[in-house]
Design a protein around this motif. Structure first.
Motif, mmCIF file in Angstrom:
data_model
loop_
_atom_site.group_PDB
_atom_site.id
_atom_site.type_symbol
_atom_site.label_atom_id
_atom_site.label_comp_id
_atom_site.label_asym_id
_atom_site.label_seq_id
_atom_site.Cartn_x
_atom_site.Cartn_y
_atom_site.Cartn_z
ATOM 1 N N CYS A 15 0.851 -1.191 0.000
ATOM 2 C CA CYS A 15 0.000 0.000 0.000
ATOM 3 C C CYS A 15 0.886 1.240 0.000
ATOM 4 O O CYS A 15 1.799 1.361 0.813
ATOM 5 C CB CYS A 15 -0.927 0.021 1.215
ATOM 6 N N LYS A 16 0.598 2.152 -0.880
ATOM 7 C CA LYS A 16 1.355 3.402 -0.976
ATOM 8 C C LYS A 16 0.507 4.616 -0.602
ATOM 9 O O LYS A 16 0.906 5.751 -0.808
ATOM 10 C CB LYS A 16 1.903 3.581 -2.400
ATOM 11 N N ALA A 17 -0.662 4.363 -0.031
ATOM 12 C CA ALA A 17 -1.557 5.464 0.367
ATOM 13 C C ALA A 17 -0.957 6.228 1.544
ATOM 14 O O ALA A 17 -0.234 5.663 2.366
ATOM 15 C CB ALA A 17 -2.928 4.906 0.746
ATOM 16 N N PRO A 18 -1.261 7.508 1.639
ATOM 17 C CA PRO A 18 -0.768 8.299 2.769
ATOM 18 C C PRO A 18 -1.292 7.757 4.099
ATOM 19 O O PRO A 18 -2.433 7.316 4.192
ATOM 20 C CB PRO A 18 -1.332 9.700 2.517
ATOM 21 N N ALA A 19 -0.452 7.788 5.102
ATOM 22 C CA ALA A 19 -0.841 7.342 6.437
ATOM 23 C C ALA A 19 -1.735 8.381 7.091
ATOM 24 O O ALA A 19 -1.414 9.570 7.100
ATOM 25 C CB ALA A 19 0.396 7.092 7.282
ATOM 26 N N GLU A 20 -2.838 7.930 7.628
ATOM 27 C CA GLU A 20 -3.785 8.796 8.337
ATOM 28 C C GLU A 20 -3.828 8.471 9.827
ATOM 29 O O GLU A 20 -4.321 9.272 10.617
ATOM 30 C CB GLU A 20 -5.187 8.637 7.746
ATOM 31 N N TRP A 21 -3.336 7.288 10.213
ATOM 32 C CA TRP A 21 -3.435 6.795 11.586
ATOM 33 C C TRP A 21 -2.111 6.234 12.063
ATOM 34 O O TRP A 21 -1.390 5.604 11.298
ATOM 35 C CB TRP A 21 -4.488 5.693 11.678
ATOM 36 N N ALA A 22 -1.812 6.428 13.342
ATOM 37 C CA ALA A 22 -0.663 5.801 13.997
ATOM 38 C C ALA A 22 -1.206 4.715 14.923
ATOM 39 O O ALA A 22 -2.035 5.006 15.794
ATOM 40 C CB ALA A 22 0.130 6.829 14.797
ATOM 41 N N LEU A 23 -0.776 3.486 14.715
ATOM 42 C CA LEU A 23 -1.172 2.368 15.563
ATOM 43 C C LEU A 23 0.006 2.072 16.482
ATOM 44 O O LEU A 23 1.047 1.590 16.033
ATOM 45 C CB LEU A 23 -1.525 1.147 14.717
ATOM 46 N N VAL A 24 -0.168 2.405 17.729
ATOM 47 C CA VAL A 24 0.906 2.294 18.715
ATOM 48 C C VAL A 24 0.776 0.935 19.402
ATOM 49 O O VAL A 24 -0.304 0.575 19.884
ATOM 50 C CB VAL A 24 0.817 3.446 19.739
ATOM 51 N N TRP A 25 1.873 0.197 19.447
ATOM 52 C CA TRP A 25 1.813 -1.163 19.971
ATOM 53 C C TRP A 25 3.114 -1.565 20.635
ATOM 54 O O TRP A 25 4.122 -0.878 20.525
ATOM 55 C CB TRP A 25 1.473 -2.136 18.843
ATOM 56 N N VAL A 40 1.825 2.633 10.774
ATOM 57 C CA VAL A 40 0.925 3.683 10.302
ATOM 58 C C VAL A 40 -0.024 3.095 9.276
ATOM 59 O O VAL A 40 0.300 2.119 8.596
ATOM 60 C CB VAL A 40 1.708 4.900 9.747
ATOM 61 N N ALA A 41 -1.212 3.668 9.185
ATOM 62 C CA ALA A 41 -2.240 3.092 8.321
ATOM 63 C C ALA A 41 -3.022 4.163 7.587
ATOM 64 O O ALA A 41 -3.257 5.249 8.115
ATOM 65 C CB ALA A 41 -3.210 2.255 9.160
ATOM 66 N N CYS A 42 -3.432 3.810 6.383
ATOM 67 C CA CYS A 42 -4.380 4.642 5.646
ATOM 68 C C CYS A 42 -5.774 4.305 6.192
ATOM 69 O O CYS A 42 -5.945 3.359 6.969
ATOM 70 C CB CYS A 42 -4.292 4.353 4.148
ATOM 71 N N ASP A 43 -6.778 5.071 5.788
ATOM 72 C CA ASP A 43 -8.142 4.808 6.255
ATOM 73 C C ASP A 43 -8.600 3.397 5.878
ATOM 74 O O ASP A 43 -9.243 2.719 6.675
ATOM 75 C CB ASP A 43 -9.116 5.835 5.692
#
Length: 70
Positions: A15-25, A40-43
């Motif tokens: 996936c090359k979409a811009p990251a919108e979310w930080a998933l902290v783990w 990091v994740a896109c929608d």
């Protein structure tokens, strides 16, 4: 995985979409309680990546990239 630069792209493979979310783990078997890692994740892939981490007991929080201070 995990890039928190302003121009970061989603951590989902290919996936090359811009990251919108930080998933902290963290993995409690490997990391001290205060250690945090970030994917990091896109929608589109937010739920997929969060579920992957949550099923393993790794997910600590999900934060919009605009609010993430990593």
């Amino acid at each position: 995985m995990g890039n928190t630069a302003p121009d970061a792209h989603c951590s989902r493979k290919s996936c090359k979409a811009p990251a919108e979310w930080a998933l902290v783990w963290n993995n409690p078997k490997l990391h001290t309680p205060d250690r945090r890692k970030v994917w990091v994740a896109c929608d589109e892939h937010r739920d997929y990546l969060a579920n992957f981490l949550d099923l393993r007991g790794f997910l600590r929080e999900t934060v919009p990239m605009a609010e993430f201070e990593g």
